[in-house]
Structures are given as C-alpha cells and as structure tokens.
Write a protein that holds these residues in place. Structure first.
Motif, mmCIF file in Angstrom:
data_model
loop_
_atom_site.group_PDB
_atom_site.id
_atom_site.type_symbol
_atom_site.label_atom_id
_atom_site.label_comp_id
_atom_site.label_asym_id
_atom_site.label_seq_id
_atom_site.Cartn_x
_atom_site.Cartn_y
_atom_site.Cartn_z
ATOM 1 N N SER A 249 0.813 -1.214 0.000
ATOM 2 C CA SER A 249 0.000 0.000 0.000
ATOM 3 C C SER A 249 0.848 1.266 0.000
ATOM 4 C CB SER A 249 -0.922 0.017 1.220
ATOM 5 O OG SER A 249 -0.157 -0.023 2.401
ATOM 6 N N GLU A 250 2.126 1.113 0.235
ATOM 7 C CA GLU A 250 2.989 2.291 0.282
ATOM 8 C C GLU A 250 4.426 1.896 -0.030
ATOM 9 O OE1 GLU A 250 2.402 5.484 3.368
ATOM 10 O OE2 GLU A 250 4.402 4.818 3.978
ATOM 11 N N LYS A 251 5.102 2.794 -0.724
ATOM 12 C CA LYS A 251 6.520 2.597 -1.002
ATOM 13 C C LYS A 251 7.217 3.931 -0.867
ATOM 14 C CE LYS A 251 9.761 0.748 -4.388
ATOM 15 N NZ LYS A 251 9.891 0.092 -5.714
ATOM 16 N N LYS A 252 8.322 3.925 -0.151
ATOM 17 C CA LYS A 252 9.043 5.167 0.111
ATOM 18 C C LYS A 252 10.465 5.048 -0.378
ATOM 19 C CE LYS A 252 10.169 8.342 3.891
ATOM 20 N NZ LYS A 252 10.027 8.609 5.350
ATOM 21 N N THR B 13 7.223 9.245 -1.822
ATOM 22 C CA THR B 13 6.401 8.144 -1.344
ATOM 23 C C THR B 13 5.225 7.940 -2.288
ATOM 24 O OG1 THR B 13 6.965 8.579 0.972
ATOM 25 C CG2 THR B 13 4.989 7.272 0.553
ATOM 26 N N SER C 123 1.549 6.219 -2.355
ATOM 27 C CA SER C 123 0.480 5.568 -1.610
ATOM 28 C C SER C 123 -0.470 4.932 -2.608
ATOM 29 C CB SER C 123 -0.271 6.583 -0.745
ATOM 30 O OG SER C 123 0.589 7.132 0.217
ATOM 31 N N HIS D 98 3.699 11.525 -3.065
ATOM 32 C CA HIS D 98 3.947 12.539 -2.047
ATOM 33 C C HIS D 98 5.429 12.904 -2.082
ATOM 34 C CE1 HIS D 98 0.123 11.779 0.421
ATOM 35 N NE2 HIS D 98 0.064 10.973 -0.607
#
Lengths: 112, 113
Positions: free
Chosen positions: A55-58, A63, A65, A76
């Motif tokens: 659901s998220e990768k940074k 980032t 989402s 983001h």
C-alpha cells in the motif's frame, strides 16, 4: 478504454512543503504503477514505482500511496525543494506487454 | 538501465519531407518502444518495435506514416513520413527490463514548418 486520470494539472508549493499528486485508473488488470519526472528539454526519468501487493513505497523524500479498492495512487514529495520543480507523470500497465498508459501530467513549481 | 541515445536530438523540417530518428541502446534489451509527446502534453505510445519483425502499432498510428525498424536487440529507427506541422512533437525511444521498468532516451524534438 484504458485511462489514467491525473490531478492537479499544476501545483505550486513552498519550499519545505509537501507536494501531493493524485492518479486514478479504471483497468483492474493494471499491476504496475510508476511515476516519472521530466525536466524541460529532457526525457522522462523513472522516479519510483509500486505494485498492488503493497500500500505504500518510500524512497527518500518520495512516497507512493496505493489504494487498490479505490483504484487510486498518489505521489507525495516531502520537504519539497526548488530542484523538484518539474512535470510529473503517473502511469500504469498490466500483463506482459509493458505498454504504459500515462496520465496527463502535473507541472510542479516549488517556490524558494 | 541500459543507456539510450537518440539522434537527432532536434531538427527543423519542411512540410512534406520525412525524417528518420535513430535509437541506440548500449546493451541488448528485450523490448523497445516509440512514444510521442506533443507540446505540453503527455506521452502516447506509437508502437512496439519488434526485433526482426514488423512493429506493432497502437490505435491511431499506421506503418505508412511511422515506419519502424529494429534490426537487432540494440537499435531501432522511427521514420516520420510526409510530415505536417501537426507532427511537431518530441519522439521518445524507450526500453524495458524484465521487471517492467521503462526507461526513456532524451527524445528527438521535431519542428515541422
């Protein structure tokens, strides 16, 4: 028809602020969602990408989402810098053909 | 990713003429693509350049207008034929890795007068 809808068309952020760009897709077969950054006079450069199993990768200040049920994903940019000023494109693809469908792009301006 | 070089980087052409854009990759790649980016617009896939066979064109693009060659795994050409001002665009060569990541060259900026 496969589409990726991107918003906003343009975005102005102050240095140090958070830039948020949103994309929505229709085709549930899409399984790879990259973001590209393009500076004037340059080709698009792969920035970060995500697959629907997370659901998220940074990566650093960037980032993604991902909301599979809503068929939406967003970029983001934390602590936005003037050097981040560029056009950002979201994209999506599915299956083995690797053909990307691009959003219309967001022109980001980060003021000093 | 493999480094992509495109030539020419930019050109100004007269209406009715044709221009061939070359794309060279510094290592063998499986799939190569040609995209078009009209001024201030997003990217649109023209075709998939297939090694040793005819390219696969997307809706709205035809071989007579955009003939493509791919003689080997590192090189491809795109020709823009019988150009009109509407063909003024950036033409981008790209390749993909097995993981699906797509990488672009710097593009060829074409202006048709």
């Amino acid at each position: 028809q496969q589409q990726v809808k991107q918003s906003p068309q343009s975005l102005i952020v102050q240095k140090g602020g958070i830039s948020i760009i949103n994309c929505a897709y229709e085709n549930t077969a899409f399984d790879y969602f990259p973001w590209y950054q393009q500076f004037p006079g340059k080709g698009p450069a792969l920035l970060i990408a995500i697959r629907p199993d997370v659901s998220e990768k940074k990566e650093g200040r960037f980032t993604i989402s991902f909301n599979k049920s809503a068929k939406q994903f967003s970029l983001h940019i934390m602590d936005s810098q003037p050097g981040d000023s560029a056009t950002y494109f979201c994209a999506a693809t599915g299956g083995s053909n690797y053909k990307l469908t691009f959003g219309k792009g967001t022109l980001l301006t980060v003021n000093p | 990713s493999a480094v992509i070089s495109q030539k020419p980087s930019r050109d100004i052409c007269q209406r009715g003429t044709s221009l061939t854009i070359q794309c060279q990759v510094d290592s063998q790649v499986t799939m190569m693509f040609w995209y078009r980016q009209q001024p201030g617009q997003s990217l649109t896939l023209i075709a998939t350049a297939n090694q040793g066979s005819e390219a696969t064109y997307e809706s709205g693009f035809v071989i007579d207008k955009f003939p493509i060659s791919r003689p080997n795994l590192t090189f491809s050409t795109l020709t823009v034929s019988n150009m009109s001002p509407e063909d003024s665009s950036i033409y981008l060569c790209s390749h993909t890795r097995a993981g699906g990541e797509l990488f672009f060259g710097e593009g060829s900026r074409l202006t048709v007068l």
